[in-house]
Scaffold this active site. Structure first.
Site, PDB file in Angstrom:
ATOM      1  N   HIS A  99       1.093  -1.249  -0.042  1.00  0.00           N
ATOM      2  CA  HIS A  99      -0.051   0.146  -0.174  1.00  0.00           C
ATOM      3  C   HIS A  99       0.705   1.317   0.327  1.00  0.00           C
ATOM      4  O   HIS A  99       2.248   0.943   1.075  1.00  0.00           O
ATOM      5  CB  HIS A  99      -0.897   0.235   1.561  1.00  0.00           C
ATOM      6  CG  HIS A  99      -2.061   0.890   1.170  1.00  0.00           C
ATOM      7  ND1 HIS A  99      -2.998   0.998   0.229  1.00  0.00           N
ATOM      8  CD2 HIS A  99      -2.213   2.303   1.718  1.00  0.00           C
ATOM      9  CE1 HIS A  99      -3.761   2.467   0.884  1.00  0.00           C
ATOM     10  NE2 HIS A  99      -3.503   2.383   1.371  1.00  0.00           N
ATOM     11  N   CYS A 102      -0.711   7.495   1.552  1.00  0.00           N
ATOM     12  CA  CYS A 102      -1.852   8.193   0.824  1.00  0.00           C
ATOM     13  C   CYS A 102      -1.994   9.533   1.660  1.00  0.00           C
ATOM     14  O   CYS A 102      -2.921   8.561   3.123  1.00  0.00           O
ATOM     15  CB  CYS A 102      -3.298   7.783   0.106  1.00  0.00           C
ATOM     16  SG  CYS A 102      -4.071   9.424  -0.384  1.00  0.00           S
ATOM     17  N   GLN A 118      -9.165   0.752   0.385  1.00  0.00           N
ATOM     18  CA  GLN A 118      -8.415   0.227  -0.376  1.00  0.00           C
ATOM     19  C   GLN A 118      -7.349  -0.301   1.290  1.00  0.00           C
ATOM     20  O   GLN A 118      -7.093  -1.789   1.044  1.00  0.00           O
ATOM     21  CB  GLN A 118      -7.036   0.373  -1.150  1.00  0.00           C
ATOM     22  CG  GLN A 118      -8.539   0.245  -3.149  1.00  0.00           C
ATOM     23  CD  GLN A 118      -7.021   0.384  -4.343  1.00  0.00           C
ATOM     24  OE1 GLN A 118      -5.790   1.305  -3.820  1.00  0.00           O
ATOM     25  NE2 GLN A 118      -7.209   0.549  -4.991  1.00  0.00           N
ATOM     26  N   THR A 163      -5.071  12.550 -13.816  1.00  0.00           N
ATOM     27  CA  THR A 163      -3.720  12.082 -13.032  1.00  0.00           C
ATOM     28  C   THR A 163      -2.476  12.167 -13.407  1.00  0.00           C
ATOM     29  O   THR A 163      -1.609  12.530 -12.991  1.00  0.00           O
ATOM     30  CB  THR A 163      -3.538  10.878 -11.696  1.00  0.00           C
ATOM     31  OG1 THR A 163      -5.437  10.912 -11.450  1.00  0.00           O
ATOM     32  CG2 THR A 163      -2.512  11.134 -11.040  1.00  0.00           C
ATOM     33  N   ASP A 175       4.869   7.405 -12.469  1.00  0.00           N
ATOM     34  CA  ASP A 175       5.042   6.382 -11.744  1.00  0.00           C
ATOM     35  C   ASP A 175       5.922   6.640 -11.477  1.00  0.00           C
ATOM     36  O   ASP A 175       6.980   5.673 -11.862  1.00  0.00           O
ATOM     37  CB  ASP A 175       3.984   5.530 -11.602  1.00  0.00           C
ATOM     38  CG  ASP A 175       3.811   4.459 -10.712  1.00  0.00           C
ATOM     39  OD1 ASP A 175       4.741   4.350 -10.000  1.00  0.00           O
ATOM     40  OD2 ASP A 175       3.254   3.086 -10.034  1.00  0.00           O
ATOM     41  N   ARG A 177       7.242   4.945  -8.530  1.00  0.00           N
ATOM     42  CA  ARG A 177       7.250   4.016  -6.853  1.00  0.00           C
ATOM     43  C   ARG A 177       8.748   2.875  -7.063  1.00  0.00           C
ATOM     44  O   ARG A 177       7.927   1.994  -8.350  1.00  0.00           O
ATOM     45  CB  ARG A 177       5.636   3.879  -6.613  1.00  0.00           C
ATOM     46  CG  ARG A 177       5.009   4.863  -5.986  1.00  0.00           C
ATOM     47  CD  ARG A 177       3.484   4.701  -5.763  1.00  0.00           C
ATOM     48  NE  ARG A 177       3.011   3.865  -7.519  1.00  0.00           N
ATOM     49  CZ  ARG A 177       1.803   3.243  -7.268  1.00  0.00           C
ATOM     50  NH1 ARG A 177       0.934   3.947  -6.176  1.00  0.00           N
ATOM     51  NH2 ARG A 177       1.303   3.119  -8.129  1.00  0.00           N
ATOM     52  N   LYS A 203       3.251  -3.588  -9.693  1.00  0.00           N
ATOM     53  CA  LYS A 203       3.507  -4.462  -8.701  1.00  0.00           C
ATOM     54  C   LYS A 203       4.098  -5.783  -8.896  1.00  0.00           C
ATOM     55  O   LYS A 203       4.209  -6.666  -8.089  1.00  0.00           O
ATOM     56  CB  LYS A 203       2.091  -3.953  -7.660  1.00  0.00           C
ATOM     57  CG  LYS A 203       2.149  -3.162  -6.941  1.00  0.00           C
ATOM     58  CD  LYS A 203       1.014  -2.954  -6.139  1.00  0.00           C
ATOM     59  CE  LYS A 203       1.265  -1.566  -5.856  1.00  0.00           C
ATOM     60  NZ  LYS A 203      -0.040  -0.792  -5.218  1.00  0.00           N
TER      61      LYS A 203
HETATM   62 ZN   LIG Z   1      -4.834   8.459  -2.002  1.00  0.00          ZN
END
Ligand SMILES: [Zn+2]
Length: 251
Positions: A99, A102, A118, A163, A175, A177, A203
């Site tokens: 996760h 956020c 989520q 986004t 992205d 990450r 992921k």
């Molecule tokens: Zn979020």
């Protein structure tokens, strides 16, 4: 920098709760397990909690690492952690959720995204499954752009950007990450197969490429509202998220 001398009694308590995980960049120091009762949809559920710290210095002299903590101002940086449920090391299959932090969704319950939903839902899925782990990744805010930049991106989104467009127009890749640290920690806690809770194929790929045995994927959609419908559509159309017809009826 001032360094305090660690009490020998405190160190004797801590030393058995710390693990060194060597990485390409240095080390991860993992502390835990720590008993963490959590309020999950009104029920008290007991998780085992671990937290980790990335450090350039690689040493098994944990006393040295602990003595530095009081002078390095860790609150200015975020540390990641993991909530573990059930017999995580030994159970045949475990559910895993990676996760991304956020601030707006997880803490404030913002409905501009589906993160808060989520987060709780994946904890619930793990508890219902009987074994699993939720990794809470602290350097992933706004898909890795940070909270302040995310605020800027939200301003752009209020002016018609989606986004992906918003992040790109601020000079970020969509992205950025990275799941490397979390996967290293996962491997330290479990070597048996895992099922990943995600709609995000990146992921799934990251986990498979790491050599971790991934037995499958289970998806997580929901909490669609007028506020996040466009955000969710962008995830599907622009970021390659996998859609499940039965749980995401729009489009
Ligand atoms: Zn979020």
């Amino acid at each position: 920098m001032t360094q305090t001398k660690l009490e020998s009694k405190a160190f004797s308590v801590l030393k058995d709760k710390i693990q060194l995980i060597k990485t390409n960049e240095g080390a991860i120091y993992l502390v835990g397990p720590i008993r963490l009762p959590v309020n999950l949809y009104g029920e008290t559920v007991v998780f085992q909690w671990y937290c980790w710290l990335n450090c350039a210095e690689v040493t098994e002299d944990y006393e040295r690492i602990i003595e530095k903590l009081s002078s390095v101002n860790l609150a200015e940086f975020q540390q990641s952690s993991v909530l573990v449920y059930g017999d995580f090391e030994q159970a045949d299959d475990a559910l895993i959720r990676m996760h991304s932090i956020c601030h707006t969704g997880d803490i404030f319950g913002s409905k501009r995204c589906d993160c808060g939903f989520q987060l709780k839902q994946s904890m619930q899925m793990i508890v219902e499954h009987g074994t699993g782990a939720l990794f809470y990744l602290a350097n992933h805010e706004g898909r890795g752009i940070g909270l302040f930049s995310k605020a800027m991106a939200y301003v752009l989104q209020e002016n018609g950007y989606d986004t992906v467009e918003a992040n790109e127009s601020l000079g970020f890749v969509d992205d950025s990450r990275n799941y490397g640290d979390a996967i290293q920690v996962l491997k330290a806690l479990r070597v048996k197969p895992v099922t990943l809770i995600t709609n995000n194929p990146k992921k799934l790929e990251a986990l498979k490429n790491s050599g971790m045995h991934v037995s499958g994927r289970t998806s997580l959609w929901g909490d669609v509202s007028e506020f996040n419908e466009r955000y969710l559509q962008t995830k599907i159309k622009r970021s390659g998220h996998l859609k499940d017809e039965e749980t995401y009826p729009n489009d």
